[in-house]
Design an enzyme around this catalytic site. Sequence first.
Site, PDB file in Angstrom:
ATOM      1  CB  THR A  35      49.608 123.526 112.870  1.00  8.46           C
ATOM      2  OG1 THR A  35      48.695 122.778 112.069  1.00  8.46           O
ATOM      3  CG2 THR A  35      51.021 123.020 112.569  1.00  8.46           C
ATOM      4  CG  ASP A  36      45.360 120.159 113.056  1.00  6.50           C
ATOM      5  OD1 ASP A  36      46.098 120.629 112.169  1.00  6.50           O
ATOM      6  OD2 ASP A  36      44.127 120.023 112.908  1.00  6.50           O
ATOM      7  CD  GLU A  37      48.812 120.693 108.122  1.00  6.87           C
ATOM      8  OE1 GLU A  37      49.818 120.282 107.533  1.00  6.87           O
ATOM      9  OE2 GLU A  37      47.902 121.347 107.571  1.00  6.87           O
ATOM     10  CE1 TYR A  78      52.598 125.625 108.301  1.00  5.67           C
ATOM     11  CE2 TYR A  78      51.152 123.703 108.320  1.00  5.67           C
ATOM     12  CZ  TYR A  78      51.497 124.946 108.818  1.00  5.67           C
ATOM     13  OH  TYR A  78      50.755 125.516 109.834  1.00  5.67           O
ATOM     14  CE  LYS A 106      53.566 126.444 112.835  1.00  2.68           C
ATOM     15  NZ  LYS A 106      53.724 127.898 113.174  1.00  2.68           N
ATOM     16  CB  ILE A 134      60.648 136.200 113.131  1.00  3.32           C
ATOM     17  CG1 ILE A 134      60.378 135.048 112.156  1.00  3.32           C
ATOM     18  CG2 ILE A 134      59.374 136.960 113.466  1.00  3.32           C
ATOM     19  CD1 ILE A 134      59.599 133.893 112.789  1.00  3.32           C
ATOM     20  CG  PHE A 180      43.419 133.789 108.398  1.00  4.03           C
ATOM     21  CD1 PHE A 180      42.217 134.492 108.437  1.00  4.03           C
ATOM     22  CD2 PHE A 180      43.406 132.411 108.658  1.00  4.03           C
ATOM     23  CE1 PHE A 180      41.028 133.839 108.741  1.00  4.03           C
ATOM     24  CE2 PHE A 180      42.224 131.756 108.954  1.00  4.03           C
ATOM     25  CZ  PHE A 180      41.039 132.465 109.012  1.00  4.03           C
TER      26      PHE A 180
END
Length: 340
Positions: A126-128, A150, A154, A61, A12
């Site tokens: 990410t903000d997470e 998740y 990250k 990757i 995305f």
Amino acid sequence: MNNILVTGGAGFIGSAFVRHMVVAYPDCNIICFDKLTYAGNLDNLLPVSDEENYRFERGDIADRRAVQRALDDYAIDAIVNFAAESHVDRSILDPDAFIHTDVVGVYILLDEGKKHGIERFCQVSTDEVYGDIHVGRSIEDDRFLPNSPYAASKAGGELMVRAYHVTYGMDTVVTRGSNTYGPYQYPEKLVPFFTTEAMDERMLPVYGDGKQIRDWLHVDDHARGVDRILRFGKPGEAYNLAGENQRLNIDVTRRILELLGKPQSLIRHVPDREGHDRRYAMTAEKARSLGWNRQFDFDQGLEATVRWYQENEWWWRKLKTGDYLEFYRQQYADRLESVS
Ligand code: NAD
Ligand code: DAU
């Protein structure tokens, strides 16, 4: 930076970045490297597929040889890593692939990038990683308190980026984006999932009371932010890319139904996501100091996005088949049954 490897560029946000870079920098070669998991989709890259400065390579990757080959073949001087398993609900069902890509994959990319002497490594995060923010807004030096598999994967990838900067002097930058919406988003995330379900007059499973808060950023603003930080970010630094558009999930859901002219009665409050973060919020001051500003207003951006899914059924309808239906069954069948 003449030859840029964009990993995860068929997803995305990665595809929005590729579409932007190919047009904005005709003198740069943009090489998209992507495993094409369920979330990777070459249709996202159709608008640039005939451009001379765009190439596609399929690869993982976490596969060292495939990464080496791509770095050699294209004389890569910068890597921008979007590749990730990115859906919180899938990480709760099975975290394995998240460790493979978001942790091991980031390590392999860094290690090969170092050996090839690349000029810059940009990790899209990410903000997470900051976890649940009850009050205030996160700044870049705040501590990490990730809550889902998740978010933890990250955070793990990001810490490896930090280690390669501090230990080996690698030139790295990190971007931390907030909840992103827009065209070409796989229909498992809130905006495309609810939009496409509502178009078919199916139930919208809102987790819990729906009063969780997310901070919405348009995908084109996100892509331009990554470009800015890639070019102007200070080595070793992280930058928040915040939409500064905080909304309750239930309000976003109601607005999607309004925009589609569908009844609010499609909403179902289902049992909550496990470990569900209540609120994310960041400041974007540091990214603004590099000259980045978001351009989309959320209300207009959401309206245009809903319209895009209405006008592009060819793109999403074929994605909601096969394995997707198995994921839907696992994630929603019991939840919806328990409230019907
Ligand atoms: P996405 O799931 O749409 O796309 C991920 C892409 O990575 C896919 O094209 C997939 O095929 C590819 N990929 C997965 N595993 C791979 C592997 N091992 N090797 C090569 N390619 C692989 O994700 P997205 O929403 O575009 O997110 C992109 C990045 O931005 C992710 O790192 C995510 O953590 C981060 N992010 C996303 C959001 C959001 O709201 N979507 C917000 C902030 C940050
Ligand atoms: O905050 C950035 C993160 O945003 C990214 O790092 C992730 O890659 C991205 O997936 C997104 O994570 P979220 O979990 O916030 O996104 P999602 O679209 O899955 O959910 C948004 C909110 O909507 C969240 O509070 C859960 C809720 N939700 C979601 C779905 C899919 C529901 O209530 N029902 C649903 O069916």
